[in-house]
Design an enzyme around this catalytic site. Structure first.
Site, PDB file in Angstrom:
ATOM      1  N   LYS A 560      -4.629  -2.309  14.596  1.00  0.00           N
ATOM      2  CA  LYS A 560      -3.333  -2.827  14.157  1.00  0.00           C
ATOM      3  C   LYS A 560      -2.504  -1.669  13.604  1.00  0.00           C
ATOM      4  CE  LYS A 560      -2.910  -5.378  10.388  1.00  0.00           C
ATOM      5  NZ  LYS A 560      -2.952  -6.568   9.517  1.00  0.00           N
ATOM      6  N   ASP A 656      -2.470 -16.995   3.826  1.00  0.00           N
ATOM      7  CA  ASP A 656      -1.798 -17.105   5.128  1.00  0.00           C
ATOM      8  C   ASP A 656      -2.761 -17.659   6.179  1.00  0.00           C
ATOM      9  OD1 ASP A 656       0.400 -16.968   6.771  1.00  0.00           O
ATOM     10  OD2 ASP A 656       0.062 -14.882   7.364  1.00  0.00           O
TER      11      ASP A 656
END
Length: 844
Positions: A560, A656
């Site tokens: 990422k 989240d």
């Protein structure tokens, strides 16, 4: 089959009949095995029951069904008949039973004078094996046509869920199938369609259904073994966190197209079909010993053996024999019990193999195959340190070594994972090999060194507690403190001053980040650029950056890359520190990171099946997941969150949780990812104050106050569960206005008792498990309670999913749709500081 309505009127007479009256009814065949609406049975001695004080069981009959008029021998010079019966059963001393299951069982009835004695019961189906009830529990065939079970305190424990199916009665068939039927005599619910651990003659185990073994002979809760039929044959699996097959029938079904495989016990054999055309011969057949007395069944027992049970008329008892053709006794997962080592059929404890003592003890010295136990059980988070007992040439059944690493990292990963009990490692060369972390304890197998080539060696590293090292360290620490207190104090002051000065400085380069404790491997930017083919293989994108597929030393990874030096910096540090310090089978592993000038990158394990949203939302082209896979994913996520909330030094709130942040490996095991918004909560504090963060559609109501706890994850989990079961997003603006918000629809359907109307219409498999689906939907409703104190903890959620705890029944069905409230307050979503996209969204 026709169930005469007139017979139903006779049944209430049987409820209060005496043993002598029932004895006459049984042997004169004047009883019926039917019930009408409104009938209630209470679990107490008012029901016909066994009365012999030396019985090691308690049975209370609701109604029996005579199986055969053929007399059987049940003891010396004693004959009787065999019954199928429905009622309450307790596998304990009859005088002290306090845990009953509502079940169907085979029982032998003996008429001795004026008494009917019940002998040798065998349970073939149970409704509440995960939640036994007590004395005075009630079973009722309600006026609305549902079969329900209440505990003595009024708690709803189980129900057949026959809403809107026009049930008019209940019947126990001659094959032991409990059915509910409607006005047309159509069977609308059958116990045969909800198997537990047993298959009887005439019953089919269909594609996706399971026989689930119990924990032990007296504990009926779900254990570690299950048998199922897949599109290419019959399989037996062992394990909870990572189920592995230890048996497969040699069939040749088409795994890509066949949807009608099944198993049947009939004609003296266990038959496995991978085609629904029943006129054809089965693909695989296990011939069974002949049963001269007409009653036989197969059961997946607690030890993983599939056994055929037949009545031995000569012995006056049930006789069992193994069904699976597994030649090597060591190939059974519990051949030598938990922690036992099997070598050529002989059992021993791990420390005995190394000629040590004191670490393990035999459960029963007279029965070595019962296994071993740690004399000092493992504890997580204690001051006592763990170490490994290294067992060379030791493996386990069917291990999938799919993790390439070195021995040191394999062992370290197990030490850092509280759930890991044994690390198995195979060396392929001097520096690397394959690792498997086991959280389920089974037997181990002593492997002949000749089984491997010279380049291979197998080890099992068994985790044990190490007191001696800790005591030694404590003594040294005491001496140091006493003799050097001034020196230590000066060091502490210096360190604190440095840390304080450093904390006020901005993080400009990787050197400062590298000083953080507990960090994973640090990579250079150039090495990750090369590993990802100059970032050419993009597999996902989100609000803080993009994700690329890559390879490091032949290991597939996901990298990422955060966009910009300032964007995502907080998220980056949070993930490095948080994820780098934890290790759990249901949390995505952070392999390493890069912090070099303006470059911020995170290196994760690669998850080949990508994110959950790819598989559950209807707009995706992937085939819908079956029920077992959906339940496994839900359970995996719950376990990962329970670990974050309860088993870490500080409570970690993810903040989240959504399908894009739930990743799936090649076996569809789920792992929670993306800790960029996570917050740490000290144990002495129950809440923290923070700005609004998260994703629209998954926000808990308390976000409006900015005072939150880990219970916001519980709420988000409830939303995700509903999305998994309904096959759609909570917020879907492609739907008509009245159907855009799933939570609003759930609220209305729950109030009308029509929750099942919302299940994923693409999946026919969900229709086969409506009672289980409804139970998980109720669990989701519990998680969606507005009052945080009324939501369960994630540890409680795990217990419900594992079947060791029931769902709260007193639920507030007035749900709050925070998405509408925030939208109204802000005017539009862009006015609110939210992370709209997933950092790791999209399939990988």
């Amino acid at each position: 089959m026709y169930y005469p309505k007139l017979l139903l009127l006779l049944f209430p007479l049987l409820i209060t009949t005496s043993s002598s009256e029932l004895a006459n009814a049984v042997f004169n065949k004047s009883f019926v095995a039917d019930a009408e609406l409104g009938t209630t049975w209470k679990n107490n001695p008012s029901l016909v029951h066994n009365e012999l004080p030396d019985d090691h069981f308690s049975v209370r009959l609701i109604f029996p069904r005579l199986y055969d008029t053929t007399k059987i021998n049940v003891g010396p010079n004693i004959t009787g008949v065999r019954l199928f019966a429905c009622g309450f059963f307790c596998a304990g001393l009859a005088a002290t039973c306090d845990a009953y299951i509502f079940s169907i069982f085979i029982v032998n009835a003996v008429n001795e004078g004026s008494f009917l004695h019940l002998k040798s019961p065998q349970v073939i189906w149970s409704a509440n094996h995960n939640r036994p009830v007590s004395e005075n529990a009630i079973v009722q065939l309600t006026e609305l046509g549902d079969l329900v079970l209440y505990d003595a305190d009024g708690t709803l424990v189980w129900f057949a869920n026959t809403t809107n199916k026009s049930v008019v009665g209940m019947h126990l068939t001659e094959s032991g199938n409990l059915v509910l039927f409607d006005y047309t005599n159509r069977e609308v619910w059958r116990s045969f369609d909800h198997p537990t651990d047993t298959l009887v003659t005439g019953q089919m185990l269909q594609l996706g259904q399971k026989l689930m073994a119990s924990i032990s002979e007296t504990n009926w809760a779900k254990g570690k073994f299950y048998l199922t039929v897949l599109a290419d044959g019959m399989y037996a699996f062992a394990g909870v966190d990572t189920p592995l097959a230890y048996y497969r029938s040699p069939t040749s079904g088409n795994i890509t197209t066949n949807t009608s495989a099944y198993i049947a016990l009939k004609n003296g054999s266990l038959e496995v079909f991978t085609s629904f055309r029943r006129t054809e011969a089965p693909d695989y057949q296990i011939w069974l010993p002949p049963d001269a007395y007409g009653t036989e069944f197969v059961r997946l027992d607690w030890d993983g053996h599939l056994r055929l049970y037949q009545w031995g008329d000569g012995s006056g008892d049930w006789v069992s024999s193994d069904v699976l053709d597994i030649a090597d006794p060591c190939s059974y997962p519990l051949a030598c019990g938990e922690y036992g080592i099997c070598s050529d059929g002989q059992c021993s404890c791990p420390d005995a193999a190394l000629r040590q003592s004191g670490l393990f003890e035999l459960i029963d010295p007279r029965e070595l195959n019962r296994g071993c136990f740690l004399t000092d059980s493992l504890s997580c988070g204690s001051l006592q340190k763990a170490r490994f007992l290294a067992l060379p040439n030791t493996a386990r059944f069917n291990i999938i070594y799919n993790w390439t690493t070195n021995e040191g990292h394999c062992k370290l990963s197990c030490l850092n994972d509280c759930s890991c009990k044994v690390a198995f490692f195979i060396h392929t060369n001097d520096s690397s090999g394959f690792c498997f972390l086991a959280s389920d304890i089974f037997s181990m197998i002593s492997v002949n060194t000749q089984s491997y080539s010279r380049n291979f060696s197998s080890y099992a590293f068994v985790k044990v507690q190490d007191h001696r090292a800790m005591l030694s360290k404590q003594k040294i620490a005491i001496v140091l403190v006493v003799t050097s207190s001034t020196f230590v104090a000066s060091i502490v002051v210096t360190v604190l001053m440095v840390l304080r000065r450093k904390s006020t400085e901005p993080i400009e380069d990787g050197d400062t980040i590298n000083q953080l404790p507990g960090l994973p491997t640090r990579f250079s930017f150039e090495s990750l650029k090369s590993a990802t083919g100059d970032f050419s293989r993009k597999i996902g994108a989100g609000g803080s950056g993009s994700v690329y597929e890559g390879h490091i030393d032949d290991k597939q990874i996901a990298v990422k890359r955060l966009d910009g030096i300032n964007q995502g910096e907080t998220e980056f540090l949070t993930e490095v520190q948080t994820v780098g310090s934890i290790n759990h089978i249901h949390l995505v592993s952070l392999i390493g990171f890069c912090a070099e000038r303006s470059h911020r990158l995170l290196v994760y394990e690669y998850m080949p099946n990508g994110s959950l949203d790819k598989w559950i939302f209807a707009k995706h082209e992937a085939a819908p997941l079956d029920w077992e896979t959906r339940l496994k994913i839900i359970t995996d996520v719950a376990r990962g969150l329970a670990y974050l909330h309860s088993d870490c030094r500080q409570t970690i709130a993810h903040l989240d949780i959504k399908p894009q942040n739930i990743l799936l490996d090649e076996m569809f095991s789920a792992k929670v990812s993306d800790f960029g918004l996570a917050k740490l909560i000290d144990r002495e504090h129950s809440t923290i104050m923070t700005r609004l963060r998260g994703t629209p559609g998954y926000l808990a109501p308390e976000w409006l106050t900015s005072v939150i706890s880990e219970k916001v994850d519980v709420y988000s989990f409830g939303i995700v569960v509903m999305e998994i079961l309904c096959g759609r997003r909570n917020l879907d603006y492609s739907q008509p206005e009245e159907g855009r918000h799933l939570v609003s629809m759930v609220q209305e359907k729950a109030k009308d008792d029509q929750l099942l109307d919302l299940i994923d219409s693409r999946s026919t498999d969900l229709e086969l498990h409506l009672d289980e689906v409804f139970r998980v939907m109720k669990l989701a409703l519990w998680c969606l309670q507005v009052d945080t104190s009324r939501r369960p903890s994630m540890s409680m959620v795990v217990k419900v999913l594992e079947g060791t705890m029931g769902v709260e029944t007193d639920l507030d069905l007035d749900l709050v749709n925070i998405d509408l409230m925030v939208a109204n307050r802000a005017g539009r979503w862009n006015d609110v500081t939210l992370q709209i996209e997933s950092i790791l969204s999209g399939p990988r």
